[in-house]
Scaffold this motif. Structure first.
Motif, PDB file in Angstrom:
ATOM      1  N   TYR A 199       0.764  -1.258   0.048  1.00 24.40           N
ATOM      2  CA  TYR A 199       0.120   0.167   0.116  1.00 24.40           C
ATOM      3  C   TYR A 199       0.761   1.032  -0.039  1.00 24.40           C
ATOM      4  O   TYR A 199       0.662   2.230  -1.035  1.00 24.40           O
ATOM      5  N   ILE A 200       1.924   1.183   0.808  1.00 23.50           N
ATOM      6  CA  ILE A 200       2.663   2.470   0.991  1.00 23.50           C
ATOM      7  C   ILE A 200       3.637   2.521  -0.184  1.00 23.50           C
ATOM      8  O   ILE A 200       3.530   3.780  -0.842  1.00 23.50           O
ATOM      9  N   ALA A 201       4.080   1.531  -0.670  1.00 18.65           N
ATOM     10  CA  ALA A 201       4.909   1.772  -1.806  1.00 18.65           C
ATOM     11  C   ALA A 201       4.264   2.076  -3.122  1.00 18.65           C
ATOM     12  O   ALA A 201       4.701   2.981  -3.921  1.00 18.65           O
ATOM     13  N   THR A 202       3.033   1.259  -3.344  1.00 18.38           N
ATOM     14  CA  THR A 202       2.331   1.765  -4.547  1.00 18.38           C
ATOM     15  C   THR A 202       1.845   3.279  -4.595  1.00 18.38           C
ATOM     16  O   THR A 202       1.766   4.036  -5.539  1.00 18.38           O
ATOM     17  N   LEU A 203       1.587   3.710  -3.235  1.00 22.31           N
ATOM     18  CA  LEU A 203       1.057   5.043  -3.261  1.00 22.31           C
ATOM     19  C   LEU A 203       2.123   6.064  -3.260  1.00 22.31           C
ATOM     20  O   LEU A 203       1.844   6.880  -4.349  1.00 22.31           O
ATOM     21  N   THR A 204       3.179   5.881  -2.556  1.00 26.42           N
ATOM     22  CA  THR A 204       4.669   6.749  -2.536  1.00 26.42           C
ATOM     23  C   THR A 204       5.069   6.972  -3.841  1.00 26.42           C
ATOM     24  O   THR A 204       5.249   7.977  -4.656  1.00 26.42           O
ATOM     25  N   PHE A 205       5.506   5.792  -4.428  1.00 26.17           N
ATOM     26  CA  PHE A 205       6.088   5.703  -5.541  1.00 26.17           C
ATOM     27  C   PHE A 205       5.151   5.981  -6.809  1.00 26.17           C
ATOM     28  O   PHE A 205       5.574   6.561  -7.851  1.00 26.17           O
ATOM     29  N   GLY A 206       3.857   5.649  -6.721  1.00 24.30           N
ATOM     30  CA  GLY A 206       2.829   6.120  -7.854  1.00 24.30           C
ATOM     31  C   GLY A 206       2.618   7.430  -7.935  1.00 24.30           C
ATOM     32  O   GLY A 206       2.566   8.039  -8.937  1.00 24.30           O
ATOM     33  N   ILE A 207       2.638   8.070  -6.804  1.00 31.53           N
ATOM     34  CA  ILE A 207       2.433   9.829  -6.825  1.00 31.53           C
ATOM     35  C   ILE A 207       3.957  10.268  -7.237  1.00 31.53           C
ATOM     36  O   ILE A 207       3.714  11.170  -8.147  1.00 31.53           O
ATOM     37  N   THR A 208       4.842   9.690  -6.984  1.00 35.51           N
ATOM     38  CA  THR A 208       6.150  10.139  -7.375  1.00 35.51           C
ATOM     39  C   THR A 208       6.116  10.179  -8.778  1.00 35.51           C
ATOM     40  O   THR A 208       6.503  10.929  -9.486  1.00 35.51           O
ATOM     41  N   LEU A 209       5.920   9.082  -9.512  1.00 33.71           N
ATOM     42  CA  LEU A 209       5.998   8.715 -10.842  1.00 33.71           C
ATOM     43  C   LEU A 209       4.925   9.640 -11.800  1.00 33.71           C
ATOM     44  O   LEU A 209       5.217  10.115 -12.655  1.00 33.71           O
ATOM     45  N   ALA A 210       3.504   9.799 -11.133  1.00 37.71           N
ATOM     46  CA  ALA A 210       2.516  10.580 -11.812  1.00 37.71           C
ATOM     47  C   ALA A 210       3.059  11.899 -11.678  1.00 37.71           C
ATOM     48  O   ALA A 210       3.157  12.926 -12.758  1.00 37.71           O
ATOM     49  N   ASN A 211       3.799  12.593 -10.758  1.00 41.79           N
ATOM     50  CA  ASN A 211       4.345  13.827 -10.634  1.00 41.79           C
ATOM     51  C   ASN A 211       5.386  13.991 -11.628  1.00 41.79           C
ATOM     52  O   ASN A 211       5.552  15.194 -12.338  1.00 41.79           O
ATOM     53  N   SER A 212       6.205  12.922 -11.612  1.00 42.71           N
ATOM     54  CA  SER A 212       7.349  13.140 -12.658  1.00 42.71           C
ATOM     55  C   SER A 212       7.039  13.207 -14.143  1.00 42.71           C
ATOM     56  O   SER A 212       7.544  13.927 -14.788  1.00 42.71           O
ATOM     57  N   VAL A 213       5.735  12.662 -14.477  1.00 42.43           N
ATOM     58  CA  VAL A 213       5.428  12.714 -15.723  1.00 42.43           C
ATOM     59  C   VAL A 213       4.554  13.995 -16.144  1.00 42.43           C
ATOM     60  O   VAL A 213       4.954  14.505 -17.084  1.00 42.43           O
ATOM     61  N   VAL A 214       4.064  14.537 -15.100  1.00 47.91           N
ATOM     62  CA  VAL A 214       3.295  15.814 -15.223  1.00 47.91           C
ATOM     63  C   VAL A 214       4.269  16.721 -15.276  1.00 47.91           C
ATOM     64  O   VAL A 214       4.089  17.917 -15.869  1.00 47.91           O
ATOM     65  N   GLU A 215       5.408  16.640 -14.561  1.00 50.89           N
ATOM     66  CA  GLU A 215       6.319  17.712 -14.435  1.00 50.89           C
ATOM     67  C   GLU A 215       7.055  18.120 -15.775  1.00 50.89           C
ATOM     68  O   GLU A 215       7.210  19.060 -16.420  1.00 50.89           O
ATOM     69  N   GLU A 216       7.426  16.804 -16.435  1.00 50.75           N
ATOM     70  CA  GLU A 216       7.642  16.790 -18.108  1.00 50.75           C
ATOM     71  C   GLU A 216       6.915  17.396 -18.730  1.00 50.75           C
ATOM     72  O   GLU A 216       7.063  18.038 -19.927  1.00 50.75           O
ATOM     73  N   LYS A 217       5.762  17.022 -18.654  1.00 52.67           N
ATOM     74  CA  LYS A 217       4.776  17.587 -19.655  1.00 52.67           C
ATOM     75  C   LYS A 217       4.273  19.245 -19.449  1.00 52.67           C
ATOM     76  O   LYS A 217       4.352  19.936 -20.629  1.00 52.67           O
ATOM     77  N   GLN A 218       4.364  19.517 -18.185  1.00 54.13           N
ATOM     78  CA  GLN A 218       4.215  21.119 -17.791  1.00 54.13           C
ATOM     79  C   GLN A 218       5.341  21.909 -18.297  1.00 54.13           C
ATOM     80  O   GLN A 218       4.911  22.809 -18.856  1.00 54.13           O
ATOM     81  N   SER A 219       6.516  21.307 -18.278  1.00 52.92           N
ATOM     82  CA  SER A 219       7.622  22.108 -18.713  1.00 52.92           C
ATOM     83  C   SER A 219       8.066  22.044 -20.235  1.00 52.92           C
ATOM     84  O   SER A 219       8.776  22.676 -20.773  1.00 52.92           O
TER      85      SER A 219
END
Lengths: 405, 293
Positions: A199-219
């Protein structure tokens, strides 16, 4: 400004990246960025320290021996001496010493002053253990056992029989038709630990992954990347990078936990747990990868970091459902869910550990999970590719699916 | 050579780019000019394959462009952005590696380019610690580093100070001189006029003019400035010209009939001393206003 440039044709190979597995570059960057991120490193170290401290406390409190001083007058001396000599045999954490006193008043004074922990004395119909302000549970338990044994022996002697005969046939033990008791208790603990880690791993690393995708998209750096390597390579690299990080972190936590466990009186459990841990890891990897692909899509559907929270909501709910399902599902529901991805990622290894699933059941569930992961990856790739270069606000899954490229 | 042929892109009911055609020739700088919303960025994104094409095609070296070709182009997107928290040199090397460069080679090339922009001391800094102008220089370096076969740069000069504009221009010219076609967009017309060999003017999704700078200027009206030692009011009487302006001893006239300017000159010489008689070349800004109106 006199530098002369050679013609461009010579500097880049004819097959720039497609043949060179660009995903390894992406994955490596994901890992390096995370490992050099101070917040991530500090968070991991703090968690490790907490696990180690918890284990240390467990080990220390388990090893601690309490020594009690019991006051007794000469009339009660025999029972007190028996308590002193057999206490450690009943509970190895309890040691008892006897402090002989002249009379009841002296005994009371000794307990009040704190020089003795309790006063053992006989009354009509039994014995009393008198303490000053609070009773000592361990000492009470041991005293009860010693007094009961002594009394039984004495009365059996009077009746011309033995304690063994009196107690014969009165023992109650438990047994289970499926699995065995020791395993069931252990399974519960280990399953909870792994469900929680998942639960902790999928949530924390999932959010990290989603954020890194949107950061690349945003910039818009994603436009530079997408014109350098195929988008599929980018997606694979991000999933692999984050999965490696998540699994490495979990192995680190579990490892420190197991080493800690081996230092406690529960050391014998380490060997019992180590085998099933392999099943958990295998299911963990397959389940994590399937979910990671969905997290990447959640990131791609958003246009700005603030939107990730809403595009990731269904996924957050799913991850929570897996966690609570693993805790509360029972009976047939549990058996069925142990085949259904992503629930199977936690439930099937739990059943293997409990001994309620045959090995082939685990293999079938794993095959279903891996097939689901592959399917999710394919769907995710299409959604990711189409959503990635759409920059006009938040997209729904459906919009991303039908979006032109 | 990069050929853009009839490119069209629609967003819902609006046609953002409508049958745009032009060439980006090898070895020269082509300026892509147009107001906001003219379709420059959309066109460039289609050329790079970042955006789908509704109609028309992009050709590279005489055949339809492939993803493989596009990967060897250098591209600078409209909105700047690299990784804000990553160190400058590290991300330049990473992006060059994605383009297929060896890490060590990329590192050397990145340091060399940073030096030319006066950024060699900042290689170890995080991007977000740099000023916006410096971030932009890094962005351009990212597009140039792998020795691209073509350069597509969206507004590379916006936000740069005059010194940086010069070093950027030098760098672009140098790349062009190796035979690389360079296309860059800008709405700073004076800059485009100074730098470009060719330009393409876009308005509301269509190409309204394209060609060499001189060629475009020659399409404008032919005007002459006249400066005399006495009042120039008499020019109003001369036939075949349109008097744009008369101010005491100077006048600006537009030639309507070929040769009429010679009549003006003869008349002026006959009346007294002529201090100046010269053609006035229209500024690109005038041409732009005219074609984009």
């Amino acid at each position: 400004m006199t530098t002369t440039l050679t013609p461009p044709q010579t500097s880049v190979t004819d097959e720039p990246v497609a043949g060179r597995a660009a995903w390894t570059l992406v994955a490596r960057r994901e890992v390096v960025v995370k490992l050099t991120d101070r917040a991530f490193v500090i968070g991991t170290v703090v968690t490790l320290v907490l696990i180690a401290a918890f284990m240390g406390w467990q080990a220390w409190s388990a090893e601690r021996t309490s020594t009690y001083t019991v006051a007794a007058t000469s009339a009660d001396r025999a029972m007190a001496d028996r308590l002193a000599s057999s206490a450690t045999g009943i509970d190895d954490k309890v040691e008892v010493g006897v402090d002989p006193v002249a009379d009841d008043a002296a005994a009371r004074a000794l307990v009040t002053s704190g020089d003795a922990d309790a006063w053992l004395h006989r009354v009509d119909g039994g014995w009393v253990l008198t303490s000053d302000t609070e009773s000592q549970d361990d000492l009470t338990r041991v005293t009860q056992e010693v007094v009961r044994q002594a009394t039984l022996e004495q009365q059996a002697g009077e009746l011309g029989t033995s304690v063994e005969r009196l107690e014969a046939g009165s023992r109650v033990t438990t047994s289970l038709l499926t699995g065995d008791a020791e395993k069931a208790g252990l399974a519960q603990g280990v399953a909870f630990a792994f469900a929680f880690l998942f639960y902790i791993a999928t949530l924390t690393f999932g959010i990290t992954l989603a954020n890194s995708v949107v950061e690349e998209k945003q910039s818009r750096i994603v436009e530079i990347i997408a014109t350098s390597i195929p988008v599929r390579q980018l997606l694979i690299g991000k999933i692999v990078g984050n999965s490696v990080l998540a699994i490495a972190q979990m192995v680190l936590y579990a490892g420190v936990g197991l080493v800690g466990l081996s230092l406690t009186p529960y050391a014998s459990l380490v060997t019992a747990v180590s085998g099933p841990v392999v099943w958990f890891l295998v299911f963990f990897v397959a389940g994590f990868v399937a979910l990671a692909a969905l997290w990447a899509v959640a990131g791609a559907l958003a246009s700005r970091t603030e939107e990730v929270q809403s595009t990731a909501t269904p996924l957050t709910m799913l991850v929570m459902a897996v966690f609570f399902g693993s805790l509360f599902l029972d009976g047939t529901a549990k058996v069925v869910a142990s085949y259904v991805p992503p629930f199977s990622a936690v439930l099937m290894p739990t059943r293997v550990l409990e001994g309620t699933a045959q090995w082939w059941e685990a293999v079938v569930a794993l095959a279903v999970l891996v097939a689901a992961a592959v399917l999710v990856l394919r769907v995710a790739e299409r959604l990711y590719r189409r959503a990635l270069l759409q920059t006009s606000g938040k997209l729904s899954m459906k919009q991303a699916w039908v979006a032109p490229e | 050579m990069l050929e853009i042929k009839g490119l069209t892109r629609r967003f819902g009911d609006t046609t953002a780019v409508d049958g745009v055609s032009f060439d980006v020739r090898d070895g020269i700088l082509t300026g892509f000019v147009g107001g906001n919303g003219a379709g420059k960025t959309t066109t460039m994104r289609m050329v790079m394959g970042v955006l789908g094409i509704d109609g028309g095609e992009v050709r590279w070296r005489g055949r339809p462009v492939t993803a493989q070709d596009q990967r060897r182009f250098g591209y600078m997107p409209e909105e700047r952005g690299l990784y804000p928290k990553q160190r400058v040199l590290d991300q330049l090397v990473y992006l060059a590696q994605l383009k297929g460069m060896e890490a060590a080679v990329a590192r050397g090339a990145a340091q060399e380019h940073l030096e030319r922009f006066g950024l060699d001391g900042r290689a170890g800094d995080r991007l977000q610690e740099l000023s916006l102008g410096n971030q932009q220089k890094v962005q351009v370096v990212a597009a140039l580093l792998h020795r691209p076969t073509a350069l597509i740069l969206d507004e590379p000069f916006s936000g740069l100070d005059p010194t940086a504009v010069d070093s950027m221009a030098d760098m672009l010219r140098e790349h062009a001189s190796t035979g690389v076609p360079v296309l860059f967009s800008s709405h700073q017309l004076d800059l485009v006029e100074r730098l470009c060999d060719r330009l393409v003017i876009l308005s509301r999704g269509r190409v309204v003019a394209s060609g060499g700078a001189d060629e475009l200027r020659s399409r404008g009206p032919v005007r002459y400035r006249l400066s005399l030692d006495r009042d120039a009011g008499w020019v109003r009487e001369v036939r075949g010209i349109h008097v744009v302006d008369v101010d005491g001893r100077t006048a600006l006239v537009e030639v309507l009939e070929e040769g009429a300017e010679q009549a003006v000159l003869r008349e002026a010489a006959g009346r007294g001393a002529v201090h100046e008689f010269a053609p006035v070349r229209p500024a690109l800004a005038d041409i732009y206003r005219e074609v984009a109106a």
